[in-house]
Enzyme design. Sequence first.
Site, mmCIF file in Angstrom:
data_model
loop_
_atom_site.group_PDB
_atom_site.id
_atom_site.type_symbol
_atom_site.label_atom_id
_atom_site.label_comp_id
_atom_site.label_asym_id
_atom_site.label_seq_id
_atom_site.Cartn_x
_atom_site.Cartn_y
_atom_site.Cartn_z
ATOM 1 N N GLU A 465 95.899 54.915 47.621
ATOM 2 C CA GLU A 465 95.793 53.615 48.263
ATOM 3 C C GLU A 465 95.389 52.718 47.404
ATOM 4 O OE1 GLU A 465 96.693 52.902 51.282
ATOM 5 O OE2 GLU A 465 97.277 54.967 51.644
ATOM 6 N N HIS A 471 98.529 46.750 43.424
ATOM 7 C CA HIS A 471 99.856 46.060 43.504
ATOM 8 C C HIS A 471 99.529 44.776 43.891
ATOM 9 C CE1 HIS A 471 104.439 46.509 44.469
ATOM 10 N NE2 HIS A 471 103.950 45.653 43.933
#
Length: 674
Positions: A465, A471
């Site tokens: 996660e 990202h």
Amino acid sequence: MTENPFFQPSRLAYELPPFAEIREEHYLPAYERGMAEQLAEIAAITADPDRPTVENTLVALERSGELLGRVDAVFRNQSSSDTTDVLDELEAKVSPLLAAHHDAIHLDLALFARIEALYEDRAELGLDPESLRLLERRYTAFVRSGARLGEAEQARLRELNAELAGLGTTFQQNVNADTRAAALVLDSAEELAGLPEDAIAGAAENARVLGHPGKYVLSVRNTSGQAELDQLTDRSVRERLMAASLGRGIDVNGPLAIRLAGLRAERAALLGYPSHAAYVVADETAGTVEAVSGLLSRLVGPAVAMARREAEELARVAASDGIGEIAAHDWAYYSEKVRQRSFQLDAAVLRPYLELERVLRDGVFFAANLAYGLSFTERPDLTAHHPDARVFEVFEEDGSPLGLFIGDFHARASKRGGAWMNAVVEQSGLTGKRPVVLNNLNIPRPAPGEPALLDWDEVRTLFHEFGHALHGLFSDVRYPLFSGTSVPRDFVEFPSQVNEMWMTRPEVLANYARHHETGEPLPAELVERMTAAEGFGEGFRTVEYLAATLLDWAWHTAPRGEEIADAEEFEARVLAAAGIAVDAIPPRYRTGYFQHVFASGYSAAYYAYIWSEVLDADTVQWFEGNGRSVRESGELFRRELLARGFSRDPLESFHAVVGRAPETGPLLARRGLA
């Protein structure tokens, strides 16, 4: 309601939402005003008498909906991570309204005419690459949303989208309710024999929180398999726990799944596609149904054969306990027995070395520093959405600020199952916003005063996660449409899967895997045994995943008009037809609680995990053998891929890093399927 905190941009650092001021009654007025404001902004675009330009049409569209974006980002997280009956009712009301709002924009003929005019002249406009891509992606989105349909077809499309939105919300809320109700309540600690002491204490604390003082409660997690099954020695308790998990949702969600699949097939046909899967995949990196089916079919035979070999090994061990046939509730338990016998590896021995705080700071954050130069400072002065959640400020290597990371790690009754990442504020050069990202996990809460000790899968989830979080944090795009994780489903899991590699990287593992009481590092011989045992169970893991993927695929490759009378019967039939029906290995998700595909945007896209893993395995191999330092490789991966979001074709970003198109060989080797 001038005091509504959503009505003005936040004055907090990084425009962090003012969670301390937000109340349930603020959401609906903010949604209503936000939708009205955006429609007024759209009307201003279409009323502009000037010839359409990127600035007066596309950029204006990108700037629209600020208020709606603020409230929606907060509500979507709140309704998933800390819901209430009031929020559930509001979600059921708002979901169809948002679907209608999306249609009001994407079926606006005047707006589409301006975008289409720009699209037809795109070769002569002299646009920079990101602006050209914005034009192409906006045009594609409008066409895929029905902008070219006739009036009657658009009217039906609006009906379909509204009903689908409502059904998806109902499906999700049913899963939440059934998962809470499925919790296994036990009378004595003896029934939990085999679990570590900290896990038994956690079950007692869970019982107290859930209103069963003096008892022990094992809450059911989102997947079919449950974490405790590998250690519970009482077979009847294992059987009850597995039955509670597998039985969730089918009575209420089976009919909903049939209806959702039928409506999606009808919508796809309306838009000119033979199936919902064909519609979805046409805008993914896979491109075609045939490409996805081809990959999946290549994996089924070898995976099932490997799983059957594993089953034979488990059966030999189980026979000593008088068990003649391995059942679903036995698999994890006897897999652990095989690991103990064959590799001298005991999961219970590992847990004391995997304390949450240490894994987070000395593992996850340490790896981010190693690869990207990041540092993290906790900000207790900033309030998150729940008292459990913690806010960290993230800094670049030179000390300049990057964004905020919020970690909400523990399970609670008001949080849906699983783990996920949300962007609370999305980065954009156009709006000047810097990212605020959030990870939600469901790690069981320890007893008061005790540390949270993790199992190996929970460590993997923490790294995974955080890959999504990176990202979002590293996004460096101009237009909000392309920000962070706004990439195809079959690409978005790739960066998060790559981030898992750090959990076993020697210098990272040595830094975080230390005994929570003594500080002693994980013994070298235990690390060696973990490495030796890595491949065992790969058959089970691949079959479990493929079964869920092929179930999703069957639901959504069905053409319009196919009659499905019973969800359970359909499930059994399609798994058998795919050659993936292994009695002792249920799908990772069964239809009744498959929220990914019936409620969370992964319909006809659960294949994305294995598709992304092709890129992941290839990239991990590149990281290990490209001749650059870890820091240099990390910087290249960040600059050419993570920072780009969807501002260019994701496979171009992959090529820019690895230097070629992806290959399946590393994936097949990793899973032992070569």
